[in-house]
Write a protein that holds these residues in place. Structure first.
Motif, short mmCIF file in Angstrom:
data_model
loop_
_atom_site.label_atom_id
_atom_site.label_comp_id
_atom_site.label_asym_id
_atom_site.label_seq_id
_atom_site.Cartn_x
_atom_site.Cartn_y
_atom_site.Cartn_z
N THR A 1 -28.46 27.57 7.59
CA THR A 1 -27.34 28.26 8.21
C THR A 1 -26.04 27.64 7.71
O THR A 1 -25.74 26.47 8.02
N GLU A 2 -25.32 28.40 6.90
CA GLU A 2 -24.04 27.92 6.36
C GLU A 2 -24.19 26.55 5.71
O GLU A 2 -23.34 25.67 5.86
N THR B 1 -20.90 42.15 17.88
CA THR B 1 -21.25 41.57 16.58
C THR B 1 -22.08 42.55 15.76
O THR B 1 -23.06 43.13 16.25
N ARG C 1 -24.14 37.72 10.40
CA ARG C 1 -23.57 38.11 11.69
C ARG C 1 -22.05 38.14 11.57
O ARG C 1 -21.43 37.12 11.25
N GLN C 2 -21.48 39.31 11.83
CA GLN C 2 -20.04 39.49 11.72
C GLN C 2 -19.47 39.82 13.10
O GLN C 2 -19.52 40.96 13.55
N VAL D 1 -21.18 34.73 9.74
CA VAL D 1 -22.09 33.58 9.63
C VAL D 1 -23.38 34.06 8.97
O VAL D 1 -24.01 35.02 9.43
N THR D 2 -23.76 33.39 7.89
CA THR D 2 -24.96 33.77 7.14
C THR D 2 -26.05 32.72 7.35
O THR D 2 -25.80 31.52 7.25
N SER D 3 -27.25 33.19 7.64
CA SER D 3 -28.38 32.27 7.80
C SER D 3 -29.60 32.83 7.08
O SER D 3 -29.71 34.04 6.87
#
Length: 202
Positions: A68-69, A159, A179-180, A187-189
């Motif tokens: 995650t990030e 979201t 997730r925007q 956030v990118t996971s």
């Protein structure tokens, strides 16, 4: 007479083999006949369910990796958690009647990978499941599904969530989620579940 009976099947096999022989330079994608013409879609859910059974039967260990990030973590998981994570691929939209009614199909022969690509696109632009792709390895015996790829987009509260899901048969699956929030950065996971020990180090 027996000799003629033996020659005919041989010629038939030769004709089928020639059908799959590349006719274009490497990298080109060659259209093939759609399975839609025969009135059947590929049973995507069944392919995944069958692979889940194989994991239950043969997997010695199941490794889950998270990123995650840029923050990474990994741990071995129990079959119950594996099933929960795998259920992300078993979508109601893939049920036979719904799939036929709400998705269109076309197929391509990728000369680079020598894979048949079956591509399913949602007829409704508002569908949460947008695209499904199945990658098959052709053979004169039985075509084998090697990989399944899906794209989803839906809202959870304020979201917007976009997912790219990949299932590699007999090896692993992973889900990339973006997730925007309405107010704030995306956030990118990535969540990867592996049951083939050869892929544990990837």
């Amino acid at each position: 007479m027996k000799r003629i009976n033996l020659i005919f099947p041989a010629l038939l096999l030769l004709a089928v083999a020639c059908k799959h022989k590349p006719q274009q330079p490497a990298g080109d994608v060659q259209p093939t006949q759609d399975s839609l013409n025969s009135g059947t879609y590929l049973p995507i859910s069944d392919f995944i369910k069958n692979d889940i059974v194989r994991v239950d039967t043969y997997a010695g260990g199941i490794l889950k990796k998270m990123n995650t990030e840029g923050r990474k973590d990994s741990a071995y998981i129990q079959p119950a958690e594996f099933h929960k994570l795998a259920s992300q691929f078993l979508l109601t939209e893939l049920d036979s009647a719904s799939f036929h009614a709400h998705f269109t199909e076309h197929s391509l022969m990728d000369e680079t990978t020598e894979m048949l690509n079956f591509i399913y696109t949602a007829k409704d632009p508002g569908s949460s499941l947008r695209n499904v792709m199945a990658f098959l390895q052709p053979s004169l015996a039985t075509d084998q599904v090697k990989r399944i790829y899906m794209e989803r987009s839906f809202n959870s509260g304020d979201t917007t969530i976009e997912q790219k899901l990949t299932w590699k048969m007999m090896e692993y699956f992973y889900v990339i989620t973006i997730r925007q929030p309405k107010n704030g950065p995306a956030v990118t996971s990535m969540e990867k579940v592996i049951w083939d020990p050869q892929d544990f180090a990837d």
